[in-house]
Design a protein around this motif. Structure first.
Motif, PDB file in Angstrom:
ATOM      1  N   HIS A  48       0.707  -1.077  -0.013  1.00  0.00           N
ATOM      2  CA  HIS A  48       0.158   0.088   0.007  1.00  0.00           C
ATOM      3  C   HIS A  48       0.756   1.132  -0.053  1.00  0.00           C
ATOM      4  O   HIS A  48       0.629   2.223  -0.743  1.00  0.00           O
ATOM      5  CB  HIS A  48      -1.006   0.040   1.225  1.00  0.00           C
ATOM      6  N   PHE A  49       1.914   1.223   0.838  1.00  0.00           N
ATOM      7  CA  PHE A  49       2.638   2.557   0.966  1.00  0.00           C
ATOM      8  C   PHE A  49       3.562   2.632  -0.103  1.00  0.00           C
ATOM      9  O   PHE A  49       4.329   3.787  -0.280  1.00  0.00           O
ATOM     10  CB  PHE A  49       3.453   2.507   2.298  1.00  0.00           C
ATOM     11  N   ARG A  50       3.980   1.520  -0.787  1.00  0.00           N
ATOM     12  CA  ARG A  50       4.785   1.603  -1.927  1.00  0.00           C
ATOM     13  C   ARG A  50       4.098   2.364  -3.275  1.00  0.00           C
ATOM     14  O   ARG A  50       4.653   3.131  -4.099  1.00  0.00           O
ATOM     15  CB  ARG A  50       5.247   0.167  -2.417  1.00  0.00           C
ATOM     16  N   GLU A  51       2.784   2.049  -3.352  1.00  0.00           N
ATOM     17  CA  GLU A  51       1.822   2.326  -4.524  1.00  0.00           C
ATOM     18  C   GLU A  51       0.624   3.420  -4.106  1.00  0.00           C
ATOM     19  O   GLU A  51       0.182   3.976  -5.031  1.00  0.00           O
ATOM     20  CB  GLU A  51       1.289   1.002  -4.858  1.00  0.00           C
ATOM     21  N   SER A  52       0.543   3.915  -3.011  1.00  0.00           N
ATOM     22  CA  SER A  52      -0.708   4.598  -2.643  1.00  0.00           C
ATOM     23  C   SER A  52      -0.217   5.835  -1.736  1.00  0.00           C
ATOM     24  O   SER A  52       0.365   5.462  -0.908  1.00  0.00           O
ATOM     25  CB  SER A  52      -1.784   3.729  -2.346  1.00  0.00           C
TER      26      SER A  52
END
Length: 108
Positions: A48-52
């Motif tokens: 999640h934190f890599r992509e959003s």
């Protein structure tokens, strides 16, 4: 996921997005994360934190875990598998076809 694992997971999330985590936060998340594997949750949080940039909620974690499990299915069970022709369904005991992406029920 145990209470201790949830505490560690929320601490990880807090470090990444500066949210406030307190006893009420733990109590609110606990029933929503019941039955979720800790390692799967960590992988979902990382993804999640890599992509959003969206504020992370339990539904994001559950959704990413489901996506990962679907992606791991053999191609005959993937949503991309083609439709069966009428009369060629391979039925499970409950009447659903194992090849149809929408798991169609027995013809009536």
């Amino acid at each position: 996921m145990s209470g201790d694992e949830l505490t560690v997971l929320l601490t990880r999330i807090q470090t990444l997005d500066n949210r406030r985590v307190d006893k009420l936060t733990l109590q609110a998340w606990e029933p929503l994360m019941a039955g979720v594997d800790y390692a799967d949750a960590v992988a979902a949080v990382n993804a999640h934190f890599r992509e959003s940039t969206e504020y992370l909620k339990p539904a994001h974690i559950i959704g990413r875990i489901r996506q990962a499990r679907l992606a791991a299915l053999p191609s005959t069970m993937s949503p991309e598998a083609g439709e069966c022709a009428p009369g060629t369904h391979r039925r499970l005991p409950d009447g659903t076809c194992i090849l149809c992406p929408h798991r169609e029920f027995a013809d009536e």
